[in-house]
Design a protein around this motif. Structure first.
Motif, mmCIF file in Angstrom:
data_model
loop_
_atom_site.group_PDB
_atom_site.id
_atom_site.type_symbol
_atom_site.label_atom_id
_atom_site.label_comp_id
_atom_site.label_asym_id
_atom_site.label_seq_id
_atom_site.Cartn_x
_atom_site.Cartn_y
_atom_site.Cartn_z
ATOM 1 N N ARG A 573 0.844 -1.194 0.000
ATOM 2 C CA ARG A 573 0.000 0.000 0.000
ATOM 3 C C ARG A 573 0.879 1.244 0.000
ATOM 4 N NH1 ARG A 573 -2.385 3.897 3.413
ATOM 5 N NH2 ARG A 573 -4.495 4.487 2.755
ATOM 6 N N PRO A 581 1.033 3.251 -7.303
ATOM 7 C CA PRO A 581 1.334 2.083 -6.470
ATOM 8 C C PRO A 581 2.818 1.926 -6.214
ATOM 9 C CG PRO A 581 0.803 1.407 -8.707
ATOM 10 C CD PRO A 581 0.517 2.872 -8.636
ATOM 11 N N SER A 594 -3.104 -0.379 -3.067
ATOM 12 C CA SER A 594 -3.049 1.076 -2.875
ATOM 13 C C SER A 594 -4.362 1.752 -3.203
ATOM 14 C CB SER A 594 -1.932 1.667 -3.734
ATOM 15 O OG SER A 594 -0.688 1.106 -3.403
#
Length: 751
Positions: A573, A581, A594
């Motif tokens: 994340r 990302p 993400s």
């Protein structure tokens, strides 16, 4: 036979060539060959190619005995290529990280089409990067592969050779080669796209197209720009040789006229005194290849009549029309803004609505965080109060159906700010908002502070640049309540945001989800994320770094997974501030999360958290699951941003100072051992005293009913039972993959 042959011709680019070739050789996808063609370059290009070839056997140097130009240099590389697919890269451009992996994955997903078109971004010498403005044409939605007839708009994308991958046997079967001269991409790309039976697109920037300050061919003044006429003659000769392509003639005619006009009007291309000759030849080409009924635009009239004077008059009229339109639109926007200001002033004079509450987060972000938890609690505990959420239109789908949706800047938005009694935010409302007597502003903040905040940033110039301290304090003066998770937060907030608000040290409302979730909820969330059954899921969530201009690749994620073994899965994340990302490589064991709007659901699904200095660690500790810190840049972070305590002396679990140490922590089991559990217990006692699942309820009761409101007693830490995960009894056998649903499951439904 490699998967990719990357052909890189080089001539007078010694300043950029090594960076170009390195961008290919350092790709995560390694099944490739690089055919580096030294086009008898007088500088060090040949030596650079030989040096890289000596270090990496995938580089195949090709030295031409004489300079033949870009097109023929590409042909020389083409003759040496042995890969399944051909890519051409100009020697001053670069591939983006993981570009070849993305291309390979898309080729496989679309059954190896003849041509794959991918995106690019212009990178300027100033450091600015701008993505192709027609990126929307490269959408991966819809059936693929397809023919050009199905998506003819792709001909509007820049007609260059280097934004495509070509199946080699298709190129050989079609006999496609590059002609000599400038604009050699034109008679290659048009015939290739028209002939291809299967085409696919990849909506991803794979090439950084360098915009050089000086030295670009297109910015060179030369009669060689007249080559554009011969190149279009070759395009139409291809059409004549293939009668089945005749329907494309009008489109290519339009493209030719646009291109000829562009060459003429761009300053610095044509030598002084050659413009009249260019127009005469352009008019001859217009008449030779004209298509009856083709629409005429000002640029087309320039080519059609060969009159620069006529073109200048028409262009002047067109510019005046555009300028008039811009002024009209600007005036319209000004009138609309003035009308909204008047509207807001009127609303400020109308009575407050005691049954209205408005919520938002992160300047109009997705529904969630502490304001989202409070909005839900208002609806359940104070149903007489109608709630609204302010969010940008792209986030409206995240808002519960029972909650009114407001768009920032709209008339309804200003009405809500002017007349709602309760205003809830985790940052700041609009600077133009006027707080009225009787309004109650609840500031929830965004977590427990580890890094320095507010007034404590004044001695951190690298971080505080652009911070308006006076504005920050004026905003704090509007707060009636500040929600705090623990005593540490209370002390920090009251010092760095000094004002007359009341601190509600009740815990963080967003953490109620951790206490309320069941094991069944956790199992469903893991399945929705595609976590294989029996896996140990690691959530890797690093924080934002003020000292970096972009996202810092701290870990080699694929190497970490290889070393940990098949039992582990990595959820990555990125911090929302970066907008991209951590990795574009995805699979059964490396899953980017993400874009998931609720970080709480990710925490619930994970067995262990790896972070650095993120406030997420304080929230995750409520789950009483292992936390591992990766602090490879502690000294730099402490020097630039600064922290309120030495995390290394009071950690929530094991600490790794480099990647190998991190791998060792997992390999030895230290990440979930007794020492880590002791550290976590001490950490929870200090930072999680109130998060028992009823925090939002306490806040709502206190705010709505006043200081004498009944508040539920806090459940002691020892009596809390967060949803547990049985790590010790996980199977060591190979993992069973759980298919990810084609439509993402709304992860907030179970909470």
């Amino acid at each position: 036979m490699p998967r990719f042959s990357v052909i890189v011709p080089a001539y007078k680019v010694q300043a950029y060539l090594e960076e170009c070739l390195t961008s290919v050789l350092e790709q995560s996808y390694t099944d490739l060959e690089v055919i580096a063609v030294d086009d008898c370059s007088p500088d060090a290009c040949g030596a650079i190619i030989d040096e890289l070839a000596a270090r990496d056997p995938r580089v195949r140097p090709l030295h031409l005995p004489e300079n033949v130009g870009l097109g023929r240099a590409r042909n020389a590389g083409l003759a040496q290529a042995s890969g399944d697919y051909l890519l051409f890269l100009d020697s001053d451009d670069t591939l983006t990280p993981d570009a070849l992996q993305g291309i390979a994955d898309r080729l496989e997903a679309t059954s190896d089409p003849d041509v794959l078109i991918f995106d690019y971004a212009r990178t300027y010498w100033t450091g600015k990067t701008v993505r192709n403005r027609l990126a929307g044409l490269l959408t991966e939605d819809g059936p693929a592969p397809f023919r050009l007839d199905d998506r003819p708009g792709l001909l509007s994308v820049l007609m260059v050779v280097w934004n495509k991958a070509y199946r080699r046997d298709f190129v050989e079967r079609g006999g496609f080669t590059f002609p000599p001269g400038y604009y050699e991409d034109t008679p290659w790309t048009f015939p290739v796209l028209l002939t291809a039976d299967t085409i696919a697109t990849l909506d991803r920037v794979c090439v950084h197209y360098r915009q050089r300050r000086q030295g670009s061919i297109l910015r060179t003044t030369s009669r060689r720009h007249f080559d554009v006429f011969d190149q279009y003659d070759r395009v139409f000769a291809h059409l004549d040789a293939h009668p089945e392509l005749a329907p494309w003639r009008p489109v290519l005619f339009q493209r030719m006229v646009d291109h000829l006009a562009t060459v003429f009007v761009r300053r610095g291309r044509l030598p002084r005194g050659s413009h009249a000759e260019f127009l005469r030849r352009a008019r001859a080409h217009y008449l030779r290849h004209r298509v009856p009924g083709a629409p005429l635009r000002p640029r087309h009239l320039l080519v059609r009549f060969g009159s620069h004077r006529t073109y200048r008059l028409l262009s002047l009229a067109s510019r005046l029309a555009r300028r008039t339109g811009r002024l009209a639109r600007k005036a319209s926007r000004g009138l609309a803004a003035a009308a909204l200001r008047v509207h807001y002033r009127i609303q400020l004079r109308l009575p407050l609505r005691a049954d209205r509450a408005v919520f938002t987060r992160d300047a109009g972000g997705v529904y969630g965080c502490n304001p989202g938890a409070l909005e839900s609690a208002f609806r359940s505990l104070a149903p007489q109060i109608r709630t609204a959420w302010i969010a940008r239109p792209e986030h409206h789908h995240t808002i519960p159906s029972a909650t009114r949706r407001l768009r920032p800047g709209s008339a309804a938005y200003w009405t809500a700010l002017a007349r709602s009694k309760y205003l809830v935010h985790n940052a700041d409302f609009d600077d133009r908002m006027v707080k009225r007597p009787g309004q109650i502003v609840i500031q929830t903040r965004q977590g427990t502070p580890l890094k320095r905040m507010g007034l404590d940033l004044r001695d951190r110039p690298a971080v505080a640049r652009g911070t308006d301290v006076d504005r920050m304090l004026r905003s704090a003066d509007t707060w009636d309540y500040v929600v705090s998770g623990n005593r540490h937060s209370t002390v920090v907030w009251e010092r760095v945001f000094p004002s007359g608000y009341t601190t509600l040290e009740y815990g963080l409302p967003r953490n109620d989800a951790f206490a309320r979730a069941t094991s069944a909820d956790v199992a469903r969330l893991r399945q929705a994320l595609g976590i294989p059954e029996g896996a140990v899921a690691i959530l890797y969530a690093p924080t934002y770094r003020d000292y970096c201009h972009g996202q810092r690749p701290a870990l080699d994620l694929e190497r970490v997974l290889r070393r940990l073994g098949s039992r582990f899965v990595l959820l990555t994340r990125a911090h929302p501030s970066y907008g991209e990302p951590l990795t574009r490589t995805t699979g059964d064991r490396l899953i980017d999360v993400s874009d998931r709007p609720s970080v709480e659901t990710l925490c619930l699904a994970a067995d262990v958290l790896i972070t650095d200095y993120s406030a997420l660690m304080f929230d995750y500790a409520n789950l009483d699951r292992p936390i591992v810190l990766y602090t490879d840049d502690w000294e730099t972070y402490e020097a630039t941003r600064g922290t309120y305590f030495d995390l290394r002396g009071f950690p929530p679990g094991a600490i790794a100072r480099d990647e190998d140490e991190l791998i060792d922590i997992f390999a030895t089991g230290h990440w979930c051992g007794s020492r880590s559990a002791q550290l976590r217990s001490r950490f929870r006692e200090r930072f999680c005293p109130h998060d028992d699942g009823r925090v939002a309820e306490r806040v709502v009761r206190r705010v709505v009913h006043g200081a004498n409101a009944w508040l539920p007693a806090v459940v002691p830490l020892a009596d809390r039972r967060p949803a547990l995960l049985d790590l010790e009894n996980r199977p060591e056998a190979p993992l069973t993959t759980v298919p990810v649903p084609s439509r993402p499951v709304p992860l907030t439904e179970s909470l």
